[in-house]
Design a protein around this motif. Structure first.
Motif, PDB file in Angstrom:
ATOM      1  N   ALA A 166      58.263  32.824  13.120  1.00  0.00           N
ATOM      2  CA  ALA A 166      57.966  31.389  13.027  1.00  0.00           C
ATOM      3  C   ALA A 166      58.494  30.627  14.232  1.00  0.00           C
ATOM      4  O   ALA A 166      57.858  29.671  14.687  1.00  0.00           O
ATOM      5  CB  ALA A 166      58.551  30.826  11.738  1.00  0.00           C
ATOM      6  N   TRP A 167      59.646  31.029  14.769  1.00  0.00           N
ATOM      7  CA  TRP A 167      60.248  30.237  15.838  1.00  0.00           C
ATOM      8  C   TRP A 167      59.356  30.207  17.081  1.00  0.00           C
ATOM      9  O   TRP A 167      59.331  29.200  17.798  1.00  0.00           O
ATOM     10  CB  TRP A 167      61.649  30.755  16.193  1.00  0.00           C
ATOM     11  N   ILE A 168      58.595  31.278  17.332  1.00  0.00           N
ATOM     12  CA  ILE A 168      57.714  31.292  18.499  1.00  0.00           C
ATOM     13  C   ILE A 168      56.588  30.293  18.309  1.00  0.00           C
ATOM     14  O   ILE A 168      56.324  29.446  19.174  1.00  0.00           O
ATOM     15  CB  ILE A 168      57.150  32.705  18.738  1.00  0.00           C
ATOM     16  N   MET A 169      55.924  30.364  17.169  1.00  0.00           N
ATOM     17  CA  MET A 169      54.803  29.468  16.914  1.00  0.00           C
ATOM     18  C   MET A 169      55.254  28.007  16.894  1.00  0.00           C
ATOM     19  O   MET A 169      54.625  27.128  17.488  1.00  0.00           O
ATOM     20  CB  MET A 169      54.158  29.854  15.572  1.00  0.00           C
ATOM     21  N   LEU A 170      56.386  27.729  16.228  1.00  0.00           N
ATOM     22  CA  LEU A 170      56.855  26.353  16.103  1.00  0.00           C
ATOM     23  C   LEU A 170      57.382  25.813  17.432  1.00  0.00           C
ATOM     24  O   LEU A 170      57.166  24.636  17.763  1.00  0.00           O
ATOM     25  CB  LEU A 170      57.932  26.272  15.018  1.00  0.00           C
ATOM     26  N   ALA A 171      58.078  26.652  18.196  1.00  0.00           N
ATOM     27  CA  ALA A 171      58.593  26.204  19.494  1.00  0.00           C
ATOM     28  C   ALA A 171      57.457  25.899  20.456  1.00  0.00           C
ATOM     29  O   ALA A 171      57.492  24.899  21.187  1.00  0.00           O
ATOM     30  CB  ALA A 171      59.527  27.266  20.081  1.00  0.00           C
ATOM     31  N   VAL A 172      56.418  26.742  20.450  1.00  0.00           N
ATOM     32  CA  VAL A 172      55.262  26.490  21.321  1.00  0.00           C
ATOM     33  C   VAL A 172      54.559  25.209  20.895  1.00  0.00           C
ATOM     34  O   VAL A 172      54.173  24.382  21.732  1.00  0.00           O
ATOM     35  CB  VAL A 172      54.299  27.694  21.292  1.00  0.00           C
ATOM     36  N   TRP A 173      54.386  25.031  19.589  1.00  0.00           N
ATOM     37  CA  TRP A 173      53.726  23.821  19.085  1.00  0.00           C
ATOM     38  C   TRP A 173      54.495  22.567  19.497  1.00  0.00           C
ATOM     39  O   TRP A 173      53.909  21.597  19.980  1.00  0.00           O
ATOM     40  CB  TRP A 173      53.625  23.886  17.562  1.00  0.00           C
ATOM     41  N   PHE A 174      55.830  22.589  19.335  1.00  0.00           N
ATOM     42  CA  PHE A 174      56.631  21.427  19.706  1.00  0.00           C
ATOM     43  C   PHE A 174      56.546  21.171  21.210  1.00  0.00           C
ATOM     44  O   PHE A 174      56.431  20.011  21.639  1.00  0.00           O
ATOM     45  CB  PHE A 174      58.089  21.632  19.295  1.00  0.00           C
ATOM     46  N   ALA A 175      56.600  22.223  22.006  1.00  0.00           N
ATOM     47  CA  ALA A 175      56.520  22.057  23.463  1.00  0.00           C
ATOM     48  C   ALA A 175      55.193  21.410  23.855  1.00  0.00           C
ATOM     49  O   ALA A 175      55.153  20.536  24.735  1.00  0.00           O
ATOM     50  CB  ALA A 175      56.684  23.407  24.151  1.00  0.00           C
ATOM     51  N   LEU A 176      54.123  21.804  23.197  1.00  0.00           N
ATOM     52  CA  LEU A 176      52.813  21.210  23.499  1.00  0.00           C
ATOM     53  C   LEU A 176      52.785  19.721  23.159  1.00  0.00           C
ATOM     54  O   LEU A 176      52.194  18.919  23.887  1.00  0.00           O
ATOM     55  CB  LEU A 176      51.714  21.946  22.726  1.00  0.00           C
ATOM     56  N   GLN A 177      53.423  19.351  22.050  1.00  0.00           N
ATOM     57  CA  GLN A 177      53.461  17.929  21.683  1.00  0.00           C
ATOM     58  C   GLN A 177      54.307  17.136  22.686  1.00  0.00           C
ATOM     59  O   GLN A 177      53.947  16.025  23.092  1.00  0.00           O
ATOM     60  CB  GLN A 177      54.048  17.748  20.271  1.00  0.00           C
ATOM     61  N   PHE A 178      55.430  17.706  23.090  1.00  0.00           N
ATOM     62  CA  PHE A 178      56.339  17.029  24.012  1.00  0.00           C
ATOM     63  C   PHE A 178      55.669  16.826  25.363  1.00  0.00           C
ATOM     64  O   PHE A 178      55.689  15.730  25.937  1.00  0.00           O
ATOM     65  CB  PHE A 178      57.624  17.851  24.149  1.00  0.00           C
ATOM     66  N   VAL A 179      55.058  17.887  25.871  1.00  0.00           N
ATOM     67  CA  VAL A 179      54.361  17.787  27.154  1.00  0.00           C
ATOM     68  C   VAL A 179      53.166  16.847  27.034  1.00  0.00           C
ATOM     69  O   VAL A 179      52.912  16.026  27.923  1.00  0.00           O
ATOM     70  CB  VAL A 179      53.919  19.180  27.637  1.00  0.00           C
ATOM     71  N   GLY A 180      52.435  16.953  25.929  1.00  0.00           N
ATOM     72  CA  GLY A 180      51.292  16.085  25.727  1.00  0.00           C
ATOM     73  C   GLY A 180      51.672  14.621  25.679  1.00  0.00           C
ATOM     74  O   GLY A 180      50.924  13.753  26.138  1.00  0.00           O
ATOM     75  N   GLY A 181      52.860  14.325  25.131  1.00  0.00           N
ATOM     76  CA  GLY A 181      53.323  12.946  25.066  1.00  0.00           C
ATOM     77  C   GLY A 181      53.497  12.327  26.438  1.00  0.00           C
ATOM     78  O   GLY A 181      53.184  11.144  26.647  1.00  0.00           O
ATOM     79  N   PHE A 182      53.978  13.111  27.401  1.00  0.00           N
ATOM     80  CA  PHE A 182      54.148  12.590  28.755  1.00  0.00           C
ATOM     81  C   PHE A 182      52.821  12.476  29.501  1.00  0.00           C
ATOM     82  O   PHE A 182      52.696  11.680  30.426  1.00  0.00           O
ATOM     83  CB  PHE A 182      55.102  13.491  29.550  1.00  0.00           C
ATOM     84  N   GLY A 183      51.839  13.276  29.072  1.00  0.00           N
ATOM     85  CA  GLY A 183      50.572  13.264  29.786  1.00  0.00           C
ATOM     86  C   GLY A 183      49.532  12.339  29.202  1.00  0.00           C
ATOM     87  O   GLY A 183      48.450  12.192  29.759  1.00  0.00           O
ATOM     88  N   ALA A 184      49.843  11.695  28.063  1.00  0.00           N
ATOM     89  CA  ALA A 184      48.849  10.843  27.405  1.00  0.00           C
ATOM     90  C   ALA A 184      49.293   9.386  27.422  1.00  0.00           C
ATOM     91  O   ALA A 184      50.476   9.080  27.539  1.00  0.00           O
ATOM     92  CB  ALA A 184      48.656  11.310  25.958  1.00  0.00           C
ATOM     93  N   ASP A 185      48.321   8.499  27.289  1.00  0.00           N
ATOM     94  CA  ASP A 185      48.594   7.072  27.190  1.00  0.00           C
ATOM     95  C   ASP A 185      48.518   6.679  25.710  1.00  0.00           C
ATOM     96  O   ASP A 185      47.415   6.616  25.146  1.00  0.00           O
ATOM     97  CB  ASP A 185      47.561   6.280  27.995  1.00  0.00           C
ATOM     98  N   PRO A 186      49.658   6.430  25.042  1.00  0.00           N
ATOM     99  CA  PRO A 186      49.642   6.134  23.607  1.00  0.00           C
ATOM    100  C   PRO A 186      48.812   4.912  23.241  1.00  0.00           C
ATOM    101  O   PRO A 186      48.326   4.799  22.126  1.00  0.00           O
ATOM    102  CB  PRO A 186      51.128   5.909  23.278  1.00  0.00           C
TER     103      PRO A 186
END
Length: 257
Positions: A166-186
């Motif tokens: 689970a830690w691999i799937m969840l860590a990758v998912w969180f990293a994608l959200q974190f990176v996506g937050g910096f790359g998107a305009d809310p």
């Protein structure tokens, strides 16, 4: 990388998870009929969705909760309910029904505030249970990091199911959200990355007291990072279609063409 199930059935019936799923589905069905009418659905979002500009003006604080039960379409709803179904039962089992309900609500509210802080003046409505469900995933990462989760990997025409920790799937998912937050305009709409990241972080923090009461690192040692239940094992059923052998030319009734 799409999770389809875990290998960790809960030790008791996850009533709250089922009630939350039923509430999300029932509420969506109550307004899905007006989604093709722009005037009606926009008025509905104005009343019940989380709009950062309203919070900035000191209005609509109740939408931090109401927005958690709204969805923008069938796939939005289906994806969130799948994640809740996979990860919610074990967290409810560990926290108890009431504790889990409070945990879910607190993570969802924290996710809403995080989205507000990312764009306080935005007039784009935010809807979805994904912030609260991200909190459930954060708690799952802390309590059951080595639990097996089956993921479906799709790459053009190739697809296959893999069991991974689970830690691999969840860590990758969180990293994608974190990176996506910096790359998107809310303020421009789209995926609420910061709500996802904020909910996940809140769930991780809110699960710490439960983890500590279970012994902290000793809990991991005792359970090897898995839910304290027998692991479910899955296998692909054998096909009932009979196999047909190939005939060699010159034998039987003639060659196959």
């Amino acid at each position: 990388m799409f999770p389809i199930r875990d290998h960790n059935p809960s030790g008791r019936t996850p009533y709250v998870t089922y009630i939350l799923m039923a509430a999300n589905i029932g509420i969506f069905l109550s307004y899905v009929g007006i989604m093709q009418d722009a005037r009606l659905i926009n008025a509905f979002w104005l009343d019940w969705a989380l709009i950062p500009a309203r919070l900035d003006a000191g209005q609509g604080s109740y939408t931090l909760v109401s927005s958690m039960f709204l969805h923008g379409g069938w796939m939005h709803l289906a994806g969130n309910m799948l994640f809740l179904y996979i990860f919610g039962d074990n967290i409810e089992d560990e926290m108890g029904h009431l504790g889990y309900l409070l945990f879910y609500g607190a993570a969802g509210v924290a996710a809403g505030w995080m989205q507000y802080l990312s764009a306080p003046g935005s007039t784009v409505p935010m809807v979805g249970a994904s912030g609260a469900i991200a909190g459930v995933m954060g708690g799952y990462l802390l309590l059951f990091p080595k639990a097996k989760v089956d993921i479906l990997i799709i790459f053009i025409v190739f697809f296959r199911i893999f069991p991974i920790p689970a830690w691999i799937m969840l860590a990758v998912w969180f990293a994608l959200q974190f990176v996506g937050g910096f790359g998107a305009d809310p303020s421009a709409g789209g995926v609420a990355y910061w709500a996802h990241a904020g909910g996940f972080a809140a769930g991780l923090v809110l699960a710490v007291p439960v983890w500590m009461r279970r012994g902290g690192p000793a809990f991991w040692t005792r359970t090897d990072g898995h839910p304290p239940h027998p692991e479910a094992r899955y296998r692909v059923a054998r096909s009932s279609i009979p196999k047909v052998g190939r005939r060699r030319p010159g034998k039987g009734r003639g060659p196959w063409t």
